[in-house]
Design a protein around this motif. Structure first.
Motif, mmCIF file in Angstrom:
data_model
loop_
_atom_site.group_PDB
_atom_site.id
_atom_site.type_symbol
_atom_site.label_atom_id
_atom_site.label_comp_id
_atom_site.label_asym_id
_atom_site.label_seq_id
_atom_site.Cartn_x
_atom_site.Cartn_y
_atom_site.Cartn_z
ATOM 1 N N THR A 13 4.701 8.793 0.987
ATOM 2 C CA THR A 13 3.472 8.380 1.532
ATOM 3 C C THR A 13 2.286 9.227 1.541
ATOM 4 O OG1 THR A 13 4.799 6.359 2.197
ATOM 5 C CG2 THR A 13 2.582 6.814 3.057
ATOM 6 N N GLY A 22 -1.524 -3.851 -5.033
ATOM 7 C CA GLY A 22 -0.008 -3.372 -4.809
ATOM 8 C C GLY A 22 0.928 -3.813 -6.054
ATOM 9 N N ASN A 52 -3.502 4.701 0.169
ATOM 10 C CA ASN A 52 -3.077 3.591 0.129
ATOM 11 C C ASN A 52 -4.361 2.495 -0.016
ATOM 12 O OD1 ASN A 52 -2.224 0.696 0.836
ATOM 13 N ND2 ASN A 52 -0.164 1.611 1.146
ATOM 14 N N SER A 54 7.013 5.817 -2.142
ATOM 15 C CA SER A 54 6.840 5.408 -0.754
ATOM 16 C C SER A 54 7.438 6.575 0.113
ATOM 17 C CB SER A 54 7.256 3.967 -0.406
ATOM 18 O OG SER A 54 8.651 3.781 -0.877
ATOM 19 N N VAL A 102 3.226 3.250 -2.986
ATOM 20 C CA VAL A 102 1.872 3.071 -2.468
ATOM 21 C C VAL A 102 0.819 2.880 -3.348
ATOM 22 C CG1 VAL A 102 0.066 4.805 -1.434
ATOM 23 C CG2 VAL A 102 2.378 5.383 -1.050
ATOM 24 N N GLU A 110 -1.683 6.482 -6.349
ATOM 25 C CA GLU A 110 -0.094 6.181 -6.194
ATOM 26 C C GLU A 110 0.683 7.336 -5.945
ATOM 27 O OE1 GLU A 110 0.311 2.762 -9.715
ATOM 28 O OE2 GLU A 110 0.330 4.876 -10.148
ATOM 29 N N GLU A 145 -4.397 -0.467 2.445
ATOM 30 C CA GLU A 145 -4.458 -0.111 3.948
ATOM 31 C C GLU A 145 -5.947 0.127 4.015
ATOM 32 O OE1 GLU A 145 -0.499 1.792 5.108
ATOM 33 O OE2 GLU A 145 -2.083 3.126 4.858
#
Length: 409
Positions: free
Chosen positions: A201, A250, A206, A198, A256, A195, A209
């Motif tokens: 980042t 999320g 992530n 954001s 993140v 984590e 992603e």
């Protein structure tokens, strides 16, 4: 029992089917009402049987033996659970079966309580037939959610040293002998990143992603199978498939995400090894994704877990068990099937019986197109055809003597 007409089954068989359909055995609920009714029905006839329960004791399988004989027996197998009716637009009470215009309506009428009810209706005939092999009735729970119950039933048979020679799984096939279906392997992948706010980042990893990259790779394998895998044109989709069905990850747009979970499945041809597919996906994650993730977060991880294992069923038209079922089936269906194999798109318990060493075939009344939908129904003529099937079996139809146990893979 006297033979039914070509279009209408006996009143006794219809009465038993109606009683079975009236039990609301949705997979999320108990099936004990139906199992105990069946237990009592058979016990009144002195039939020896066994129940195997789930861990909570709220569901059970039933395995009964009708008659004796020097040779290993034949299993008539059916699942007792049905899919939910929630949110479906029924025009009648799904658990109060109704007969209209040559059809019997109700949840489970097609899938697959008509087969179970017809087999029960012929119990007295099986007992009186003096066959040289017993007829076994195997009723399972939770087939619709992963063929869960039958595994305990088969384990119990193995522990008791019982090895029937063959099995007829009475899924709705229009009374055609079906020799194959694809397997299903389901997997959960948990991705752990790091984590971060954001706004920072690059300090995080992530998980969503990286899950997206994994999903793209799964799709690339699916595309390759579609383009290059050897075809089996007995199936509607003649190649193995992959599908990502659920993604969760999320907690907020400005965080993140640390965690993401991906659930995907492989529906594979009998000739395809799903373990090789998973190994390729896992190798990609370990080779391409984890090094990048751990360069930022050494604690990052990707873990795979198998959550569904429904083996493929694979026999052929020339197998003695297939030819035996064709001999029992409606003459028109048998004539259409002669010399060729039929395949279905849906999964069943057949692969598990086959894996347990029994020669197996799918053959039962009704059609899958009428199942799992509002106002599920089965044609009375299909039930009548199933009665004729049972009648030939009770009369000692030839062919089962050629069926022998199948070596476990």
């Amino acid at each position: 029992m006297s033979a039914p007409s070509d279009s209408r089954p006996s009143a006794r068989t219809l009465d038993i089917i109606r009683q079975l359909v009236a039990f609301p055995t949705v997979s999320r609920d108990s099936n004990l009402g139906l199992i105990e009714w069946t237990r009592d029905f058979l016990a009144r006839r002195g039939v020896p049987l066994r129940l195997t329960y789930d861990a909570e004791g709220g569901k059970a399988n039933l395995f009964a033996t009708l008659g004796e004989g020097p040779r290993p027996g034949l299993v008539l197998s059916g699942h007792t659970d049905v899919v939910p009716v929630d949110g479906q637009d029924w025009t009648l009470d799904p658990f109060a079966p109704e007969e209209r215009d040559g059809r019997l309506y109700g949840r489970g009428a097609a899938d697959m309580k008509s087969f179970i009810g017809t087999a029960l209706s012929w119990t007295d005939d099986f007992l009186a037939a003096g066959l040289d092999h017993p007829i076994h009735l195997a009723l399972s729970y939770d087939e619709e959610v992963g063929c869960i119950g039958v595994r305990g039933l088969l384990r119990d048979l193995r522990e008791q040293g019982l090895q029937p020679a063959g099995c007829i799984v009475g899924e709705p096939t229009g009374m055609h002998a079906v020799v194959g279906h694809k397997g299903l392997a389901g997997y959960r992948c948990r991705i752990r990143g790091r984590e971060a706010h954001s706004a920072l980042t690059p300090q995080g990893v992530n998980a969503v992603e990286y899950a997206a990259r994994l999903i793209v790779y799964i799709r690339l394998i699916a595309d390759r199978l579609r383009q290059l895998e050897s075809r089996h044109y007995g199936y509607d989709v003649p190649h193995s498939t992959l599908n990502t069905g659920l993604v969760q990850g999320g907690i907020a747009i400005n965080v993140v995400p640390r965690d993401c979970e991906v659930i995907f499945e492989c529906r594979y041809l009998p000739s395809t090894d799903p373990r090789a597919v998973l190994d390729e996906i896992r190798a990609y994650a370990e080779r391409e994704l984890l090094p990048e993730m751990r360069a930022v977060a050494p604690e990052a991880a990707i873990a795979f877990e198998q959550i569904a294992d429904l083996p493929a069923f694979d026999s052929d038209a020339a197998a003695p068990m297939t030819r035996f079922a064709q001999a029992l089936a409606d003459s028109r269906a048998a004539a259409e099937d002669e010399g060729r194999g039929r395949y279905v798109a849906f999964g069943t318990e057949a692969g598990l019986f086959q894996r347990a060493g029994m020669a197996t075939v799918l053959c039962g009344p009704g059609h899958i197109a009428q199942a799992h939908k509002p106002d599920e129904w089965i044609a009375l003529s299909q039930i009548a055809a199933c009665e004729q099937f049972m009648g030939r079996l009770a009369q000692g139809a030839s062919g089962f003597g050629a069926v022998g146990p199948t070596p476990s893979p």
